[in-house]
Motif scaffolding. Structure first.
Motif, PDB file in Angstrom:
ATOM      1  N   LYS A  58      12.142 -19.741  45.966  1.00 47.05           N
ATOM      2  CA  LYS A  58      11.190 -18.774  46.498  1.00 47.05           C
ATOM      3  C   LYS A  58      10.342 -19.322  47.629  1.00 47.05           C
ATOM      4  O   LYS A  58       9.732 -18.572  48.382  1.00 47.05           O
ATOM      5  CB  LYS A  58      10.209 -18.349  45.395  1.00 47.05           C
ATOM      6  CG  LYS A  58      10.645 -17.173  44.578  1.00 47.05           C
ATOM      7  CD  LYS A  58       9.580 -16.840  43.554  1.00 47.05           C
ATOM      8  CE  LYS A  58       8.359 -16.159  44.130  1.00 47.05           C
ATOM      9  NZ  LYS A  58       8.434 -14.715  44.231  1.00 47.05           N
ATOM     10  N   ARG A  60       7.718 -21.058  46.781  1.00 51.52           N
ATOM     11  CA  ARG A  60       6.435 -20.677  46.189  1.00 51.52           C
ATOM     12  C   ARG A  60       5.646 -21.921  45.796  1.00 51.52           C
ATOM     13  O   ARG A  60       6.215 -22.868  45.256  1.00 51.52           O
ATOM     14  CB  ARG A  60       6.736 -19.852  44.944  1.00 51.52           C
ATOM     15  CG  ARG A  60       5.542 -19.430  44.106  1.00 51.52           C
ATOM     16  CD  ARG A  60       6.052 -18.542  42.977  1.00 51.52           C
ATOM     17  NE  ARG A  60       4.993 -18.057  42.118  1.00 51.52           N
ATOM     18  CZ  ARG A  60       4.974 -16.810  41.611  1.00 51.52           C
ATOM     19  NH1 ARG A  60       5.930 -15.972  41.907  1.00 51.52           N
ATOM     20  NH2 ARG A  60       4.011 -16.436  40.811  1.00 51.52           N
ATOM     21  N   SER A 145       8.681 -12.487  40.851  1.00 55.43           N
ATOM     22  CA  SER A 145       9.416 -11.504  41.639  1.00 55.43           C
ATOM     23  C   SER A 145      10.459 -12.224  42.508  1.00 55.43           C
ATOM     24  O   SER A 145      10.233 -13.353  42.944  1.00 55.43           O
ATOM     25  CB  SER A 145       8.443 -10.706  42.497  1.00 55.43           C
ATOM     26  OG  SER A 145       7.583 -11.583  43.190  1.00 55.43           O
ATOM     27  N   ASN A 147      11.534 -12.406  45.503  1.00 53.27           N
ATOM     28  CA  ASN A 147      11.383 -12.407  46.956  1.00 53.27           C
ATOM     29  C   ASN A 147      11.053 -13.825  47.408  1.00 53.27           C
ATOM     30  O   ASN A 147      10.604 -14.642  46.611  1.00 53.27           O
ATOM     31  CB  ASN A 147      10.222 -11.491  47.356  1.00 53.27           C
ATOM     32  CG  ASN A 147       8.958 -11.806  46.556  1.00 53.27           C
ATOM     33  OD1 ASN A 147       8.880 -11.472  45.371  1.00 53.27           O
ATOM     34  ND2 ASN A 147       8.003 -12.463  47.186  1.00 53.27           N
ATOM     35  N   SER A 153       7.546  -7.815  47.096  1.00 54.26           N
ATOM     36  CA  SER A 153       8.475  -7.897  45.967  1.00 54.26           C
ATOM     37  C   SER A 153       9.635  -6.940  46.189  1.00 54.26           C
ATOM     38  O   SER A 153       9.446  -5.838  46.710  1.00 54.26           O
ATOM     39  CB  SER A 153       7.761  -7.517  44.670  1.00 54.26           C
ATOM     40  OG  SER A 153       6.715  -8.413  44.421  1.00 54.26           O
ATOM     41  N   HIS A 237      -0.105 -12.365  49.360  1.00 56.12           N
ATOM     42  CA  HIS A 237       1.267 -11.856  49.261  1.00 56.12           C
ATOM     43  C   HIS A 237       1.428 -10.634  50.148  1.00 56.12           C
ATOM     44  O   HIS A 237       0.471 -10.123  50.648  1.00 56.12           O
ATOM     45  CB  HIS A 237       1.558 -11.224  47.900  1.00 56.12           C
ATOM     46  CG  HIS A 237       1.443 -12.082  46.743  1.00 56.12           C
ATOM     47  ND1 HIS A 237       0.367 -12.072  45.936  1.00 56.12           N
ATOM     48  CD2 HIS A 237       2.325 -12.946  46.220  1.00 56.12           C
ATOM     49  CE1 HIS A 237       0.580 -12.880  44.938  1.00 56.12           C
ATOM     50  NE2 HIS A 237       1.752 -13.432  45.078  1.00 56.12           N
TER      51      HIS A 237
HETATM   52 MG    MG Z   1       5.491 -12.037  43.179  1.00 56.23          MG
END
Ligand code: MG
Ligand code: AMP
Length: 349
Positions: A58, A60, A145, A147, A153, A237
């Motif tokens: 991700k 992330r 999610s 993405n 998302s 986000h």
């Molecule tokens: Mg998310």
């Protein structure tokens, strides 16, 4: 890595295909799957390497914890320290469904999955394909999610492959999702439950079961340096590439104001976009005007919002205006996501 896409119809689930998906999870791989909220990027929640891979795929930050998805109530006790009475009531009322609850975690859940926290977020989705997949995967699927970090998302499999093709083993394509916004998150570790993120399950719905429920005060406001209690809520986000401004006020004045700003920005060389509703959209002079559905049923807006934000990116729109939505019911979740996307840039007329 080649990403395999399989089609699974929720009404005629092919267990053989989901077994293959489950095997990938058990072997430490990643599979994106549909839920009723948005698509999730799944890995084995009890395997720290799988969680590390999720963050990597991700892009992330690894302090942003993952939600553990289960498919049976009896599986909950293994991953949490205790199940408060209030959580049992909420589970009875809203599971399977778009509600995530935070518990003190048990030793079974690695800190890689919880972003270093001693608490764990758990949800039992209602989507039939998701439930079968979780069962085949061993019962505990960590999934944020599906993405790339910073993108909206995904509400259909096409958006998952756009973001993650080549980075994960498989995508289960179950068509478009039903709700379109992420689950409601409620912290059950305190005496009084606290809503950390609004979603389809509203405060009123929770209160109909529990009496009074509190809301994290950073939920709808600009943070002003305060840390929200759901770590993921601090990240901006859902931000489209273009500058997004929300305009709130009486309908006629909103359309007039937006049109004036559109003309001005077009002269400055911007490609302009508008998020309106079925009744207003034809009145706007933007280059790209999109209706998010009907104001009478804000569930339609919830379902369309992320698709619209992605399309504005694809069409390289540089300045976007959106009407404001009511903060009652699911409207609160819509406004929460829209305000984040706009970096809290809102004009009150
Ligand atoms: Mg998310
Ligand atoms: P996503 O699955 O992409 O919607 O992201 C998961 C969301 O759940 C993030 O906003 C996280 O901050 C939140 N979350 C997950 N686990 C916890 C936890 N233990 N405490 C508070 N928030 C959590």
């Amino acid at each position: 890595m080649e990403t395999r896409v399989i089609q699974v119809d929720e009404q005629h689930i092919q267990t053989g295909l989901l077994r293959q998906a489950g095997e990938i999870i058990k072997a430490g791989g990643l599979v994106a799957f549909p839920t009723e909220t948005v698509y999730g990027l799944g890995g084995d929640a009890l395997n720290p390497d799988s969680s590390r891979k999720i963050y990597e795929a991700k892009g992330r930050p690894s302090d942003n914890p993952l939600i553990v998805h289960i498919c049976r109530m009896e599986d909950l006790a293994y991953i949490v320290e205790e199940i408060p009475e209030a959580a049992l009531k909420l589970a009875e009322a809203f599971w399977p469904g778009p509600l995530t609850m935070i518990f003190h975690k048990s030793a079974a859940v690695p800190h890689e999955t919880t972003g270093g926290l001693d608490t764990v977020a758990v949800r039992m989705p209602s989507h039939k394909t998701a439930l079968s997949f979780i069962r085949e995967a061993g019962g505990y699927v960590a999934a944020p999610s599906a993405n790339r970090s910073g993108r909206p998302s995904p509400t259909c499999a096409k958006y998952v492959t756009e973001d993650l093709a080549g980075r994960i083993e498989m995508v289960i394509d179950g068509g478009g999702v039903e709700i379109g916004l992420e689950s409601t998150i409620v912290d059950m570790t305190e005496e009084d439950p606290v809503i950390l993120r609004p979603g389809y399950i509203t405060k009123e719905m929770l209160e109909s079961v529990l009496g009074s429920v509190r809301e994290d005060r950073t939920m709808m406001s600009d943070l002003n340096g305060q840390a929200p209690r759901a770590p993921g809520m601090k990240y901006r986000h859902y931000a489209p590439k273009g500058i997004l401004t929300i305009v709130d006020g009486e309908e006629e004045r909103v359309t007039a104001y937006i049109n004036e700003r559109l003309d001005c920005l077009k002269r400055e060389g911007h490609k302009t976009g508008v998020i309106g509703t079925d009744t207003t959209i034809a009145r706007y002079r933007g280059d790209v005007c999109k209706s998010a559905g009907s104001r009478d049923d804000e569930r339609t807006v919830a379902r369309e919002l992320y698709r619209i934000l992605r399309e504005f990116d694809d069409e390289e729109v540089t300045a976007i205006f959106s009407e404001s939505f009511d903060t009652a019911g699911i409207g609160q979740a819509v406004m929460n996501r829209l305000l984040k996307a706009a970096g809290h840039h809102i004009v009150y007329l």
